[in-house]
Design an enzyme around this catalytic site. Sequence first.
Site, PDB file in Angstrom:
ATOM      1  CD  GLU A  40     -10.902   8.056  18.977  1.00  0.00           C
ATOM      2  OE1 GLU A  40     -11.862   8.071  18.173  1.00  0.00           O
ATOM      3  OE2 GLU A  40     -11.047   7.971  20.205  1.00  0.00           O
ATOM      4  CG  ASP A  51     -11.885  12.051  20.751  1.00  0.00           C
ATOM      5  OD1 ASP A  51     -12.080  11.499  19.660  1.00  0.00           O
ATOM      6  OD2 ASP A  51     -12.773  12.184  21.627  1.00  0.00           O
ATOM      7  CG  ASP A  96     -15.113  14.881  23.947  1.00  0.00           C
ATOM      8  OD1 ASP A  96     -15.868  15.164  24.907  1.00  0.00           O
ATOM      9  OD2 ASP A  96     -15.516  14.509  22.835  1.00  0.00           O
TER      10      ASP A  96
END
Lengths: 160, 160
Positions: free
Chosen positions: A68, A7, A141
């Site tokens: 991501e 992430d 996260d």
Amino acid sequence: MKILGIDPGTGICGFGVIEISKNNKVKMLDNGVITTPAHTPLPDRLLDIYQSMHEIVEQDKPDLISIEKLFFTKNITTGISVAEARGICLLVARQNNLPIFEYTPNEIKKALTGYGNADKKQMQEMVRLHLGLETAPKPDDAADALAAAITHSLNIRGTM
Amino acid sequence: MKILGIDPGTGICGFGVIEISKNNKVKMLDNGVITTPAHTPLPDRLLDIYQSMHEIVEQDKPDLISIEKLFFTKNITTGISVAEARGICLLVARQNNLPIFEYTPNEIKKALTGYGNADKKQMQEMVRLHLGLETAPKPDDAADALAAAITHSLNIRGTM
């Protein structure tokens, strides 16, 4: 097969490593965050992320990366700094010859909960269940990075 | 003092090196572009930029870097890919311990022409004049990188 989920972010960059066995069992091997101090110059922060990502890859030896994809709707300034950190993560993956798979936040939410707009709490609960953990990984996260890894594991399920 | 100017981008990344002498004379030493093929995976392109930037620094031995700051008004998708490339350039600068100075496109235009909304043609003409060249450097991205370098040279004029 080991998947490293990422992430990306400049201030805080989440990572999570899972292993999928032949019978599609998923196990968490590692997770955490790379944090860089807010008032440090951006190039120093990017170097931190670069070095930490290389260390994670060296230590956890993933077979591929699930990261991501960027998707801007809200804050463009945040978006720029996420993109700068994401570029570093992609570079490190490429330097280690790791295949890269990208998923949008919506794809990740949909893969884990069946709903593209699931909230943080619901996502954390699904990460916990998928990995058979007693409590959800913290901070968010790290959980988001694991969610990216799980999304790829669900995508390739049955193909191994 | 040698300044490496950079106009970051994934498809085309401009660079230009100028030297300032003690009497504030400015000379162009090098300029060009790093281009990466459009249908190549992004991580490959970022690795290309990373390696080429290291080669440029090694060859031209700049003392510092002057780079365009990101500023989004129009295309957000383009902005993401510029930010990813910019992160790589900042990383390379940091790995070589080069100080980094950042200027917005408006600051660069204003420094060279006195007008923040100067058009490309006017900018190229001013780059040509500042560097005492017969013709403006091509393509635009190389001229823009030189413009970033010239902006920093104007900023430190008289302080050397």
